[in-house]
Design an enzyme around this catalytic site. Structure first.
Site, PDB file in Angstrom:
ATOM      1  N   LYS A  43      10.056   0.186  13.131  1.00 45.90           N
ATOM      2  CA  LYS A  43      10.527   0.501  11.771  1.00 45.90           C
ATOM      3  C   LYS A  43      11.583   1.607  11.842  1.00 45.90           C
ATOM      4  CE  LYS A  43       6.209  -0.404   9.259  1.00 45.90           C
ATOM      5  NZ  LYS A  43       5.183   0.189   8.419  1.00 45.90           N
ATOM      6  N   GLU A  82      10.753  -4.786   4.112  1.00 44.09           N
ATOM      7  CA  GLU A  82      10.805  -6.196   3.698  1.00 44.09           C
ATOM      8  C   GLU A  82      10.428  -6.348   2.229  1.00 44.09           C
ATOM      9  OE1 GLU A  82       9.376  -4.981   6.384  1.00 44.09           O
ATOM     10  OE2 GLU A  82       9.576  -6.322   8.114  1.00 44.09           O
ATOM     11  N   HIS A  96      -2.781 -32.345  20.484  1.00 46.63           N
ATOM     12  CA  HIS A  96      -1.640 -33.110  20.992  1.00 46.63           C
ATOM     13  C   HIS A  96      -0.504 -32.176  21.365  1.00 46.63           C
ATOM     14  CE1 HIS A  96      -3.770 -36.699  19.810  1.00 46.63           C
ATOM     15  NE2 HIS A  96      -4.198 -35.952  18.812  1.00 46.63           N
ATOM     16  N   GLY A 104      -4.622  -1.901   5.496  1.00 51.16           N
ATOM     17  CA  GLY A 104      -3.849  -3.052   5.018  1.00 51.16           C
ATOM     18  C   GLY A 104      -4.479  -4.380   5.408  1.00 51.16           C
ATOM     19  N   ARG A 105      -4.879  -4.499   6.674  1.00 52.63           N
ATOM     20  CA  ARG A 105      -5.402  -5.788   7.151  1.00 52.63           C
ATOM     21  C   ARG A 105      -6.831  -6.054   6.689  1.00 52.63           C
ATOM     22  NH1 ARG A 105      -3.963  -2.251  10.930  1.00 52.63           N
ATOM     23  NH2 ARG A 105      -5.467  -1.346  12.364  1.00 52.63           N
ATOM     24  N   LYS A 143       0.837  -1.197   0.000  1.00 55.43           N
ATOM     25  CA  LYS A 143       0.000   0.000   0.000  1.00 55.43           C
ATOM     26  C   LYS A 143       0.881   1.261   0.000  1.00 55.43           C
ATOM     27  CE  LYS A 143      -3.477   2.216   2.878  1.00 55.43           C
ATOM     28  NZ  LYS A 143      -4.298   2.133   4.078  1.00 55.43           N
TER      29      LYS A 143
HETATM   30  O1  LIG Z   1       1.253  -2.678   2.326  1.00 54.23           O
HETATM   31  P1  LIG Z   1       2.366  -2.026   3.035  1.00 54.23           P
HETATM   32  O2  LIG Z   1       2.310  -0.537   2.986  1.00 54.23           O
HETATM   33  O3  LIG Z   1       3.701  -2.546   2.533  1.00 54.23           O
HETATM   34  O4  LIG Z   1       2.275  -2.372   4.571  1.00 54.23           O
HETATM   35  C1  LIG Z   1       2.357  -3.678   5.021  1.00 54.23           C
HETATM   36  C2  LIG Z   1       1.904  -3.809   6.450  1.00 54.23           C
HETATM   37  O5  LIG Z   1       2.705  -3.032   7.317  1.00 54.23           O
HETATM   38  C3  LIG Z   1       1.920  -2.526   8.391  1.00 54.23           C
HETATM   39  O6  LIG Z   1       1.833  -1.171   8.282  1.00 54.23           O
HETATM   40  C4  LIG Z   1       2.468  -2.802   9.732  1.00 54.23           C
HETATM   41  O7  LIG Z   1       3.724  -3.322   9.742  1.00 54.23           O
HETATM   42  C5  LIG Z   1       0.569  -3.206   8.224  1.00 54.23           C
HETATM   43  O8  LIG Z   1      -0.468  -2.509   8.775  1.00 54.23           O
HETATM   44  C6  LIG Z   1       0.499  -3.371   6.743  1.00 54.23           C
HETATM   45  O9  LIG Z   1      -0.469  -4.290   6.382  1.00 54.23           O
END
Ligand SMILES: O=P(O)(O)OC[C@H]1O[C@](O)(CO)[C@@H](O)[C@@H]1O
Length: 549
Positions: free
Chosen positions: A516, A216, A388, A271-272, A210
């Protein structure tokens, strides 16, 4: 002099909270007693929405509990809050924007007000459907003219967990044309092992971010780009292998994604909550456009129910009430969500972000520190594996951990005997949590097994299971795109109701920012070898050890 407590309490926000509190203080009935009192309890405390059936009778509640919870819903103007969600009001008050994921799945025959963003959504869906068609009919070619066989989604958090969970859940519906893979972790091992099995000439990457600024995702995307180029693709032809989904088209194009290959996202989708948007592209690629639409339809069905059903019969509201009741008054610190369904193995991971990123807050909507518990830990795994492993803690541990059991009546595989056993496992766990085993029963069992009286007396206390532990059971008719859509939307709305009861913003996540920020500083220090003096001695010593390796 009266001292004003600057902290927000729930009773300020929910005047009827005291009544519920008094109700809890006076509570004496065990679950078994509740069932003994009312032979129709299961019927009284269950609900059905589309292909989802919820039994919440194995919970400590009666009509008075429901009455008080309904009063709390009025205290916090829950219906207005739900209307605000569906009409695009700025329910995300700290970022001053709507949380309009429901608009993404709104159906033409919806009774809910049409959204002002429907035109943008329709255009994005058209772009997605066309892209999926081109991949499936082989007209989208890689740089050497070969058709694409594999798509790798590079994203993290909401740009990974939702699509990854759904793709796994719907693996019985996958189309054969293209295989979909996911890479999220900054650990190079994930992309290394993914690329190892793929052909760069027939692989396409979706960079899903987004913000297009997530460490990452950008690092993995750079590795992927290098892999494609070093295998003979020219810079000009990169567009055959990279598309992006982002609100940040500037950064995406700077990265080298062709402007025509960028699918839109909007700031009004969290995002979620984004798998219904273009972030769901890997899902549509895996299962086809029709099945993706069915997923949206299932979610829309739950939206209609949530927006219109009276609270007493409203599934997301009831689930939220129960979590509120147990976390505020019964000291539950966590909740387990257990899919008795191998295909739903990633559902708990998905739910962790949905619930914990939304509700992990310590200030209320006005920024006052909360004087009460907010989000609790959500955890679980595919079952029956957990039986288990950690179920011992449910049965004989000292904490109360409410459980949501989720399973489907019809299997998507031919091994019906095993499915019957799976369902039996599921029911047996909730029954064991409810009934437990008394000292007398344990002792008698030991005697029946041939133990001496002395050994039976010695061992019986170890075999006592207190019982009286609450659980919900959610039955899906069958795990299909549509029922999965309803299931996900159910939990999305449950989280929203909890946020309204708790008076917190479910749609921001400022807490993840600090890590971050510090991560950037630490990465810079590790690169330069210059460790700032002001660091704590632990971080410094660890960094020195890393540098000396
Ligand atoms: O889609 P992006 O901007 O890479 O963000 C990834 C994720 O990082 C976050 O901001 C938190 O780490 C989430 O809320 C989001 O889904």
């Amino acid at each position: 002099m009266e001292v004003t407590d600057p902290k927000a309490t729930l009773s300020q926000h929910l005047p009827h909270w005291e009544l519920l509190n008094a109700h809890k203080q006076a509570w004496t009935s065990s679950l078994s007693e509740l069932f003994a009192l009312d032979p129709h309890r299961a019927e009284h405390y269950s609900l059905e929405v589309g292909s989802l059936f919820l039994d919440y009778s194995k919970s400590h509640l009666n009509e008075t509990t429901i009455k008080h919870l309904l009063a709390l819903a009025d205290d916090c103007q829950l219906q207005q809050a739900i209307d605000s969600l569906f009409t695009g009001k700025h329910v995300n008050n700290t970022e001053d924007r709507p949380a309009w994921h429901s608009a993404l799945r709104q159906q033409p025959d919806s009774t809910l007000p049409a959204s002002s963003v429907s035109g943008d959504i329709a255009a994005a869906k058209k772009q997605m459907a066309e892209f999926v068609k081109n991949l499936h009919d082989g007209s989208w070619k890689g740089h050497s003219g070969q058709t694409i066989t594999d798509v790798v989604n590079i994203g993290i958090g909401g740009s990974d967990l939702g699509p990854r969970m759904v793709c796994k859940a719907l693996s019985d519906f996958h189309l054969p044309q293209v295989n979909v893979h996911f890479v999220a972790n900054i650990d190079g091992a994930e992309i290394y092992h993914t690329l190892k099995q793929l052909n760069p000439e027939t692989t396409l990457f979706i960079v899903a971010s987004k913000s297009f600024s997530t460490l990452e995702t950008l690092e993995n995307a750079k590795t992927a780009r290098h892999w494609i180029i070093s295998n003979g693709c020219s810079i000009d032809n990169l567009k055959r292998h990279f598309v992006a989904i982002s609100t940040n088209t500037k950064k995406a194009t700077e990265f080298g994604i062709d402007a025509d290959n960028i699918f839109p996202m909007w700031d009004w989708v969290g995002g979620r909550y984004s798998l219904w948007s273009a972030i769901g592209l890997p899902i549509a690629i895996a299962v086809g456009w029709q099945a993706f639409e069915a997923l949206l339809e299932g979610a829309a069905e739950m939206d209609e129910h949530f927006a219109t059903a009276e609270f007493k019969h409203n599934m997301p509201v009831i689930l939220a009430f129960l979590t509120f009741w147990y976390s505020q008054f019964w000291e539950a610190k966590s909740q387990a969500v257990l899919p008795y369904c191998h295909q739903l193995q990633r559902f708990p991971d998905f739910l962790q972000q949905l619930d914990m990123e939304s509700l992990g807050k310590s200030v209320n909507r006005d920024g006052q520190p909360t004087h009460y518990a907010t989000g609790i830990a959500i955890w679980g795994t595919e079952e029956s594996n957990g039986q288990h492993s950690f179920h011992q803690l449910f049965h004989q541990g000292t904490q109360m951990i409410p459980v949501d059991f989720i399973t489907s009546l019809q299997p998507n595989h031919p091994h019906t005997n095993q499915h019957q056993q799976l369902l039996a496992c599921c029911l047996s766990q909730s029954q064991a949590m409810l009934e437990g085993k008394t000292l007398a029963q344990a002792r008698q069992e030991l005697l029946d097994d041939g133990q001496s009286k002395a050994d039976a007396d010695r061992l019986a206390p170890h075999k006592v299971i207190p019982g009286n532990r609450p659980s919900n059971t959610l039955l899906l008719d069958q795990l299909t795109p549509r029922s999965l859509g309803s299931l996900i939307a159910l939990y999305e709305h449950k989280v929203y109701v909890l946020s309204v009861l708790l008076n917190i913003n479910a749609f921001d996540q400022w807490g993840v920012e600090l890590g971050k920020q510090l991560g950037t500083t630490i990465a810079g220090a590790l690169k330069s070898g210059q460790l700032p003096e002001h660091w704590d001695s632990s971080t410094r010593a660890l960094a020195e050890r890393i540098l000396s390796r």
